[in-house]
Design a protein around this motif. Sequence first.
Motif, PDB file in Angstrom:
ATOM      1  N   PHE A 124      39.379  32.959  45.811  1.00  0.00           N
ATOM      2  CA  PHE A 124      39.755  33.901  46.858  1.00  0.00           C
ATOM      3  C   PHE A 124      41.240  33.779  47.133  1.00  0.00           C
ATOM      4  O   PHE A 124      41.865  32.762  46.848  1.00  0.00           O
ATOM      5  CB  PHE A 124      38.939  33.686  48.131  1.00  0.00           C
ATOM      6  N   ASP A 125      41.781  34.844  47.678  1.00  0.00           N
ATOM      7  CA  ASP A 125      43.203  34.855  47.980  1.00  0.00           C
ATOM      8  C   ASP A 125      43.479  35.875  49.072  1.00  0.00           C
ATOM      9  O   ASP A 125      42.958  36.983  49.040  1.00  0.00           O
ATOM     10  CB  ASP A 125      44.003  35.213  46.729  1.00  0.00           C
ATOM     11  N   GLU A 158      33.622  34.398  39.821  1.00  0.00           N
ATOM     12  CA  GLU A 158      34.145  34.278  38.460  1.00  0.00           C
ATOM     13  C   GLU A 158      33.079  34.395  37.368  1.00  0.00           C
ATOM     14  O   GLU A 158      33.269  35.156  36.426  1.00  0.00           O
ATOM     15  CB  GLU A 158      34.914  32.963  38.311  1.00  0.00           C
ATOM     16  N   PRO A 159      31.946  33.681  37.450  1.00  0.00           N
ATOM     17  CA  PRO A 159      30.963  33.778  36.364  1.00  0.00           C
ATOM     18  C   PRO A 159      30.349  35.172  36.228  1.00  0.00           C
ATOM     19  O   PRO A 159      29.967  35.577  35.146  1.00  0.00           O
ATOM     20  CB  PRO A 159      29.885  32.765  36.743  1.00  0.00           C
ATOM     21  N   LEU A 160      30.286  35.917  37.329  1.00  0.00           N
ATOM     22  CA  LEU A 160      29.712  37.261  37.285  1.00  0.00           C
ATOM     23  C   LEU A 160      30.746  38.314  36.910  1.00  0.00           C
ATOM     24  O   LEU A 160      30.401  39.477  36.707  1.00  0.00           O
ATOM     25  CB  LEU A 160      29.112  37.625  38.649  1.00  0.00           C
ATOM     26  N   LYS A 161      32.024  37.896  36.880  1.00  0.00           N
ATOM     27  CA  LYS A 161      33.123  38.839  36.622  1.00  0.00           C
ATOM     28  C   LYS A 161      33.093  39.999  37.613  1.00  0.00           C
ATOM     29  O   LYS A 161      33.244  41.156  37.242  1.00  0.00           O
ATOM     30  CB  LYS A 161      33.097  39.329  35.182  1.00  0.00           C
ATOM     31  N   LYS A 162      32.889  39.649  38.880  1.00  0.00           N
ATOM     32  CA  LYS A 162      32.867  40.634  39.961  1.00  0.00           C
ATOM     33  C   LYS A 162      33.940  40.276  40.977  1.00  0.00           C
ATOM     34  O   LYS A 162      34.202  39.102  41.245  1.00  0.00           O
ATOM     35  CB  LYS A 162      31.502  40.664  40.664  1.00  0.00           C
ATOM     36  N   PHE A 163      34.536  41.310  41.545  1.00  0.00           N
ATOM     37  CA  PHE A 163      35.622  41.133  42.493  1.00  0.00           C
ATOM     38  C   PHE A 163      35.384  42.039  43.695  1.00  0.00           C
ATOM     39  O   PHE A 163      35.037  43.209  43.538  1.00  0.00           O
ATOM     40  CB  PHE A 163      36.954  41.492  41.820  1.00  0.00           C
TER      41      PHE A 163
END
Length: 185
Positions: A124-125, A158-163
């Motif tokens: 997260f950022d 990250e593992p799901l490649k979802k943002f």
Amino acid sequence: MSKAYVYNKYLEIVASLDKTSIGISSWYDLWKYFCLYVVTQKQKTDLCATCQKNVTTLGRMGDLNESEKLKLVEKSKQHLDLVQIERKYYNNVIKGATDSLTDSALTLGPHEPCSYDGVMHYSFDFAQRVHLPHNSQQIGPLYFLTGFKVSLFGVAAEPLKKFVLYVIPEPCATWTPFPNNNNLC
């Protein structure tokens, strides 16, 4: 994501809907017309503070003697070696979390607390406060007004490649450092 990646996603969606797609040159023309302010970040523009300082220092080392130059280059190399180790560790953690996914249909969304018995990695950022795009060539008094500000907070599974990107309006993002502050949205 690159524009080509977005175009390929567009093609997938259009194909799944059994519709006709537009060509890539037309797609790029539409992108320029409707998405003028959406750009791809150039490489190496998001360096850490140390890398930024090293790049600036190395660019100005013409006036230094050879031993000072060598020290600066060695210091920069040590930092880059450390960064490589950290990046390798990060990639291994992501790979481990991806390999441990037990449910291929795992999706983001509402779930019961502690309902996933596995490893997940989130990044997260809190990006920044940005002004929504406006026309700087606007004639008249609107030129002197400040655009609407929003804060950006992103979370990546990250593992799901979802943002997920949260766009927080300025009135909801202001707070004071005093305790018991009730000004948050």
